[in-house]
Each structure stands twice: as C-alpha cells, then as structure tokens.
Design a protein around this motif. Sequence first.
Motif, PDB file in Angstrom:
ATOM      1  N   THR A 298     -25.881  49.694  38.396  1.00 23.83           N
ATOM      2  CA  THR A 298     -26.216  48.342  39.057  1.00 23.83           C
ATOM      3  C   THR A 298     -26.474  48.376  40.467  1.00 23.83           C
ATOM      4  O   THR A 298     -27.042  47.369  40.837  1.00 23.83           O
ATOM      5  CB  THR A 298     -24.950  47.531  38.627  1.00 23.83           C
TER       6      THR A 298
ATOM      7  N   SER B  52     -20.337  44.922  32.617  1.00 25.56           N
ATOM      8  CA  SER B  52     -20.742  44.389  34.083  1.00 25.56           C
ATOM      9  C   SER B  52     -20.031  45.255  35.260  1.00 25.56           C
ATOM     10  O   SER B  52     -19.206  45.825  35.092  1.00 25.56           O
ATOM     11  CB  SER B  52     -20.351  43.157  34.306  1.00 25.56           C
TER      12      SER B  52
ATOM     13  N   THR C  34     -30.206  49.807  40.566  1.00 22.15           N
ATOM     14  CA  THR C  34     -31.253  49.165  40.041  1.00 22.15           C
ATOM     15  C   THR C  34     -31.368  47.482  40.116  1.00 22.15           C
ATOM     16  O   THR C  34     -32.202  46.623  39.815  1.00 22.15           O
ATOM     17  CB  THR C  34     -31.258  49.316  38.488  1.00 22.15           C
ATOM     18  N   GLY C  35     -30.119  46.852  40.321  1.00 17.20           N
ATOM     19  CA  GLY C  35     -29.979  45.592  40.555  1.00 17.20           C
ATOM     20  C   GLY C  35     -29.559  44.964  39.167  1.00 17.20           C
ATOM     21  O   GLY C  35     -29.317  43.873  38.952  1.00 17.20           O
ATOM     22  N   ALA C  36     -29.489  45.753  38.252  1.00 16.05           N
ATOM     23  CA  ALA C  36     -29.077  45.361  36.873  1.00 16.05           C
ATOM     24  C   ALA C  36     -27.988  44.699  36.815  1.00 16.05           C
ATOM     25  O   ALA C  36     -26.817  45.212  37.655  1.00 16.05           O
ATOM     26  CB  ALA C  36     -29.244  46.281  35.779  1.00 16.05           C
ATOM     27  N   LYS C  37     -27.539  43.757  35.858  1.00 19.97           N
ATOM     28  CA  LYS C  37     -26.101  43.036  35.902  1.00 19.97           C
ATOM     29  C   LYS C  37     -25.343  43.847  34.979  1.00 19.97           C
ATOM     30  O   LYS C  37     -24.130  43.995  34.968  1.00 19.97           O
ATOM     31  CB  LYS C  37     -26.522  41.922  35.335  1.00 19.97           C
ATOM     32  N   GLN C  38     -25.883  44.578  33.720  1.00 14.99           N
ATOM     33  CA  GLN C  38     -24.983  45.453  33.047  1.00 14.99           C
ATOM     34  C   GLN C  38     -25.425  46.874  32.468  1.00 14.99           C
ATOM     35  O   GLN C  38     -26.610  46.873  32.693  1.00 14.99           O
ATOM     36  CB  GLN C  38     -24.746  44.497  31.486  1.00 14.99           C
TER      37      GLN C  38
ATOM     38  N   GLN D  70     -34.518  50.410  31.143  1.00 18.65           N
ATOM     39  CA  GLN D  70     -34.014  49.218  31.896  1.00 18.65           C
ATOM     40  C   GLN D  70     -34.855  48.031  31.224  1.00 18.65           C
ATOM     41  O   GLN D  70     -36.103  47.995  31.469  1.00 18.65           O
ATOM     42  CB  GLN D  70     -34.054  49.116  33.491  1.00 18.65           C
TER      43      GLN D  70
ATOM     44  N   LYS E 280     -35.060  44.107  32.034  1.00 17.84           N
ATOM     45  CA  LYS E 280     -34.469  42.928  32.891  1.00 17.84           C
ATOM     46  C   LYS E 280     -33.159  43.349  33.324  1.00 17.84           C
ATOM     47  O   LYS E 280     -33.015  44.174  34.042  1.00 17.84           O
ATOM     48  CB  LYS E 280     -34.402  41.665  31.749  1.00 17.84           C
ATOM     49  N   ASP E 281     -32.021  42.632  32.925  1.00 18.75           N
ATOM     50  CA  ASP E 281     -30.565  43.052  33.621  1.00 18.75           C
ATOM     51  C   ASP E 281     -29.883  43.786  33.009  1.00 18.75           C
ATOM     52  O   ASP E 281     -28.565  43.973  33.285  1.00 18.75           O
ATOM     53  CB  ASP E 281     -30.046  41.420  33.680  1.00 18.75           C
ATOM     54  N   LEU E 282     -30.517  44.652  31.894  1.00 15.66           N
ATOM     55  CA  LEU E 282     -29.655  45.472  31.303  1.00 15.66           C
ATOM     56  C   LEU E 282     -30.082  47.121  31.137  1.00 15.66           C
ATOM     57  O   LEU E 282     -31.405  47.347  31.004  1.00 15.66           O
ATOM     58  CB  LEU E 282     -29.625  45.280  29.663  1.00 15.66           C
TER      59      LEU E 282
END
Length: 350
Positions: A313, A340, A316-320, A278, A280-282
């Motif tokens: 998602t 997404s 983890t709260g990731a966006k993608q 992971q 950041k958002d990926l």
Amino acid sequence: MKIRHIGKMTAVLGVSAVLLSGCGLFGPEKETISIDAPPQSEVSVDLPNGTPTPDAAKDGAQPVVQETGERMVYLQDANGYIVPVSMTLPKSDGPAKQVLSYMVKGGPVESMLQGGFSAVLPKGTEVKGLVIKNGVATVDFSKDFKTYEEKDEKKIVDAVTRALTEFSTVKTVQIWVNGTPLTEMPATKTPITLLDRNQGVNLELGDGAIPGDTSSVTVYFQGQLDDTRTYYVPVTRLVPETTDIAKATVEELIKGPKQGSQLFSSLLRTTRVLNVKQEKDLVTVNLSSDILKYDDGKEASPEALQSLVLSLTETTGAKQVQLLVEGKPLASGAFTKPVSRPVQLNPIQM
C-alpha cells in the motif's frame, strides 16, 4: 512506552474540519483544513480512576472527559531508523503542529519513551506557524531547528515530511525558519524546496542498482524491541529501474534487510513470487506455499502478512491487498479477503 504488533486491520478514517493555528507571518487562527478524524471508539477517555478536575462540583458531578485523537509521529529507534509511531494525544485545534511538537527532543514525548526510542527534532525547536493550503504544508520553525548534528540531517527532513504527509490534505511540505523559507538544510546543503513522500525514508541502495537508473520501493521490515515484541520499520530501497513496482516490492521484502542490519523480515527467503497484479486500488499477490511455513506449516506469519500489506500500500498507493497462496486465498483469519492498510502502526500503550 509499549510497542506491540498490530493484530487487526481497520477501515480508513473519516474526514472532519478543524482550525489550524498560526502566528506571526502565518497570521491568526483563520486557516481551515481537513484532517483524518480518530475512530469514534477512541475519541474520549476518562481521567485516571475517573477523578474529576479540582473545579468539578462535589454533589454528583460527572468525571471530566478529555477528548483525544490518534496521531502518527515519527521517532528514531535505538538503531537510528526513523519509525512511525501511533500515539493517542489530547485533542488540539492544531493537530499538525501538535504532532511536530511530540517529535522534539526534551518535549512532551520524552516521558513516554522506552526501548531506545527518541525524538528527532533538535531540542528547543518550536513550531511558530503552520499553514496547509492547496495540498502544501508550510511550517515555520524557530531558529533552534538548525541546531543539529550533520548525521541527523536527512532523518530530520524525512521525519517532518512523513509526519505532515500523514494528514490526508498534505501532499508536499515547505520548511521555513523564523519567517524565512529554507531552500537547503544548513549542514550538508540538502535541497528542501518542496518535499514529499517520494524522497523515501531510511534510504538505501539495493543490489545491482546504479544511481540515476533506479526505481524506489518502500518495504516494512521489523525491529526487535525485546524478547517478545517487534515493531515495523519502513525502508526505502533503490532498485534497478522497473515498470513492475508491485512485484519489485514483494521481491525486496523477501530478500530482507541488507547484511549487517539490525532489522529482519518475517518472510522466508525461499518464498517465491508467482504473480503480482494491480487493478486500480487492489493489489493481488500470489506466493508459493513457503509463506505458510509458520506454526508447523499451517499458517502464514501475521507479521509477514502485515509487512506485505504495509509495503504494497505504501509503494503502489493501492488501498487494499489480496493474498493468494498457490492461487488460492487463505483458508482462515483476517487475510482471507482483501485487507486495507492499518490505521494504527506501532502504537504506544500509555
């Protein structure tokens, strides 16, 4: 009701401001919040057969258009699991209150349900007021909210919490009854001072996990609606404590539901997790080629890929999520690039 697979990933919804209605202790309709706006393609629909309302003029008047919005409600399936269901509802100045009203037994949702799905909030429950401020949604229910069976207590708490935290402005939930804060549920004394999504949904203890020394992951398995249709069910599993939540999520999804469960996973148990990272958002997940043993070994199951995206998602709260097979992206399809989380999930077809 018809629940179908989600076939296409969509972008994250925009933001708009609306008035949230309230009454009694919660005051008049003055509270302003921001909520996710529905996709533009779903903002309005014609009445059946373009029929105008009775007060429409006969000399060339246009059919009345009713504005609608896409909302996520939480219902109970035939197996007792709490399940998110996307519904297209009439536009409302109080969308959060509206969502809860569609979760009440005997309420407006009943005529839309099939396949063993049912509402979860006690019959007769009314939302007397709802205020969202500084990330906290405070909802005031009528006294009927307390009239439930003991076995349904956690389901009710989970459904209310997750339904309200679907709104981007809500992080935590407080429950009141008849103008009085509720610190614990009446049946089994479940503490409910401040609720959030970290409490999970459809909670279960994983293999080797010792209560008090665990991490939680939420994985999306599938339920069977009929011979051809399935739907996604979130299950929060407590696993042995780990710092690699993303990898643990994929591993638990591959392990599949617990023995005796009516759910199933579309990922083969022989699939190996080569790496999960992971940034950041990926989240990038690298799996063995067993993931491709669908359609004569040429493709990955769309349901398996969807489950991966939903699970990663969520936990983890990731966006993608980017999927790799033996270190390489898929050759074709929607999952060749990072995708997404879908806006719609288990949509009802009206």
